[in-house]
Design a protein around this motif. Structure first.
Motif, PDB file in Angstrom:
ATOM      1  N   PHE A  72       0.809  -1.222   0.000  1.00  0.00           N
ATOM      2  CA  PHE A  72       0.000   0.000   0.000  1.00  0.00           C
ATOM      3  C   PHE A  72       0.843   1.273   0.000  1.00  0.00           C
ATOM      4  N   ASP A  93      -0.925  -1.070  -4.961  1.00  0.00           N
ATOM      5  CA  ASP A  93      -1.854   0.055  -5.070  1.00  0.00           C
ATOM      6  C   ASP A  93      -1.185   1.087  -5.977  1.00  0.00           C
ATOM      7  N   ALA A 113      -6.221   1.321  -5.923  1.00  0.00           N
ATOM      8  CA  ALA A 113      -7.251   1.115  -4.895  1.00  0.00           C
ATOM      9  C   ALA A 113      -7.616   2.407  -4.170  1.00  0.00           C
ATOM     10  N   THR A 114      -6.599   3.189  -3.817  1.00  0.00           N
ATOM     11  CA  THR A 114      -6.879   4.406  -3.050  1.00  0.00           C
ATOM     12  C   THR A 114      -7.685   5.411  -3.868  1.00  0.00           C
ATOM     13  N   ALA A 126      -9.847   1.914   0.863  1.00  0.00           N
ATOM     14  CA  ALA A 126      -8.961   1.357  -0.175  1.00  0.00           C
ATOM     15  C   ALA A 126      -8.575  -0.071   0.181  1.00  0.00           C
ATOM     16  N   MET A 130      -9.083  -3.233  -2.237  1.00  0.00           N
ATOM     17  CA  MET A 130      -7.974  -4.143  -2.525  1.00  0.00           C
ATOM     18  C   MET A 130      -8.379  -5.597  -2.249  1.00  0.00           C
TER      19      MET A 130
END
Lengths: 177, 354
Positions: A72, A93, A113-114, A126, A130
């Motif tokens: 992440f 991500d 994702a974020t 997020a 994910m």
């Protein structure tokens, strides 16, 4: 089944995401363990969490050579991608990590994702976006089964949280790269 | 009851409450704090008391007072905090009082670090406080055992009138695993006729004390206590053997390192080396007789510990150094990997003896 390392900044929901995977594994009758980093790095620094979902009793709870790495942030990605087992996968991500994985012996999966969570109004989810993507790509659990676990994990007093999680999960699951 | 996902620290707390413990006295310290946190949330709801003392020393002395009245009491801490408690632990042992003390070990000495360690082995098994004394020391290796050994610790403490310690570490405290609080069969325990809980003018008053000025009186009391320790050593040893039957190299380990070592044993076996694992569940009483027996048929022992080599000496004594006994481990909060232990097994198996 899999040893998984989830890594990012404190506050990104790394530990929560790990717990969902472990919880689903436990309910499916697997041997599982979840070990967080609990050092000073929790407070805004890097945070990671070791997850084991196995058929046999788990040996070391500490994942040093993951089958699956979920990154992440860039420092975590750079720190851990070399340790992923040959034939393993790394989930990136891509809204926070601009690197492309140079290893050819592992599969790299990219999902922003974020930003997907942000533009859908699910900032802070997020991690669940994910999860949706991980479940789709790995088939660790069936979608229906995992969704039912995710739903059950929300406190009964806050059913609206379950709804948000399911929506975020769907965004990740249906993400088309 | 179905399995619950819980941290090891929480599992100890829940198991203590289920064992009928109504009194927790503690002072927060990483990596043990979830235990106190759980007690703070649960005890008031379940008819108990959770008290955050002003210090570790105060907490252990509150345990002394509570247990002197016949109640089940528990305190928990991590390495530096346990050192602070050692005075009270000695007084509790010297007063023949039962209680449970939890040490979720972290790296030392001094304030050390906050990552998992097993460097308080000597402290727990040799000198938990001043004087001739022992604690029962139980070493869980999973969150499930954090729960089941806590229930047992209360029973053992009451049965033998001595403190029992759960010797865990930061990894076991912090990790989550499924735990089943199945109905435990409690032991039949003697009535606490010694408790200071009010005599209502119906019996002689009881005195709880650890001061005996006359040397011969103190000697008799200590000897009497050691007879009880003999009973503990005879009846309460717990261990687990894994692939030891035909093993050339046997790893001796406890707690978190035992499960890492188990994976290493499997890997070594896959490479054709006859490795086995002897896991100590009780550290006092130490499974000395069982290791002695094993020493007649294996070629060497390796003590795997998260310290610079502490239990290794007990293995040497137990086996009379009949075969080589060496140490392998990491310290300071570093958890050894399966790979490191496997490599050590392979290195030793390639070594020619004699």
């Amino acid at each position: 089944m899999a040893s998984i390392l989830l890594a990012g900044f404190g506050g990104q929901g790394i530990l929560f995401a790990g717990k969902q995977l472990v919880s689903a594994g436990m309910n499916a009758g697997k041997e599982v363990s979840w070990l967080p980093s609990y050092g000073p790095e929790m407070r805004g620094g890097t945070c990671n969490c070791s997850v084991n979902i196995e058929d046999d009793p788990v040996g070391s709870p500490l994942v040093t050579e993951p089958d699956i790495l979920v990154a992440f942030n860039k420092p975590s990605y750079e720190k851990f991608y070399k340790s992923v087992k040959k034939g393993g996968r790394v989930f990136i991500d891509s809204s926070l990590i601009d690197s492309k994985c140079e290893r050819t012996d592992i599969t790299a999966e990219y999902i922003p994702a974020t930003s997907l969570a942000d533009i859908s109004g699910f900032a802070k989810l997020a991690n669940v976006v994910m999860l949706g993507y991980i479940i789709k790509k790995t088939g660790l659990f069936t979608k229906d089964y995992f969704v039912s676990c995710l739903k059950a994990s929300a406190p009964k007093s806050k059913p609206e949280l379950a709804e948000l999680n399911l929506k975020a999960f769907e965004i990740g699951y249906s993400y088309d790269d | 009851m179905s399995k619950m996902l819980m941290k090891g620290n929480e599992a100890i707390a829940e198991a203590a409450i289920r064992a009928g413990c109504k009194l927790f006295f503690g002072y927060p310290i990483t990596p043990q704090t979830e235990l106190s946190e759980y007690m703070a949330k649960q005890m008031p709801k379940r008819g108990g008391l959770c008290l955050q003392a002003e210090s570790e020393i105060a907490a252990i002395n509150m345990v002394l007072g509570a247990t002197a009245s016949g109640a089940r009491a528990i305190t928990s801490s991590s390495s530096p905090g346990i050192s602070l408690k050692s005075e009270g632990i000695s007084y509790i042992a010297g007063s023949d009082l039962p209680c449970v003390i939890v040490n979720v070990q972290r790296g030392g000495p001094g304030l050390g670090g906050i990552q998992p360690a097993q460097s308080d082995y000597n402290q727990a098994t040799k000198a938990p406080g001043h004087g001739d004394l022992h604690l029962i020391v139980l070493a869980p290796a999973s969150v499930q055992e954090m729960a089941s050994l806590t229930g047992l610790a209360f029973d053992l403490a009451d049965q033998y009138r001595m403190p029992a310690m759960i010797l865990a570490d930061g990894a076991l405290g912090q990790m989550m695993e499924p735990v089943d609080f199945e109905e435990r069969t409690p032991r039949e325990l003697p009535e606490k006729t010694w408790a200071c809980c009010g005599h209502g003018n119906k019996r002689e008053h009881n005195i709880i004390n650890s001061l005996y000025i006359q040397p011969n009186v103190l000697e008799d009391i200590v000897k009497e206590r050691f007879k009880r320790y003999e009973e503990v050593e005879k009846n309460e040893v717990m261990y687990e053997e894994y692939m030891c039957d035909d093993a050339d190299i046997v790893i001796v380990a406890y707690g978190i390192t035992a499960r890492i070592a188990k994976s290493a044993v499997k890997e070594a076996r896959a490479m054709g080396v006859k490795a086995g694992l002897f896991r100590c569940i009780t550290l006092y009483p130490f499974p000395a007789k069982e290791l002695e027996k094993l020493s007649h048929k294996v070629k060497r022992f390796v003590s795997v510990e998260m310290n610079m080599g502490q239990m290794v000496n007990d293995v040497k004594v137990a086996t009379d150094c009949r075969v080589p006994v060496t140490h392998c481990g990491r310290t300071g909060g570093v958890i050894p990997t399966v790979k490191e232990i496997t490599e050590e097994i392979m290195r030793l198996s390639a070594k020619k003896e004699g």
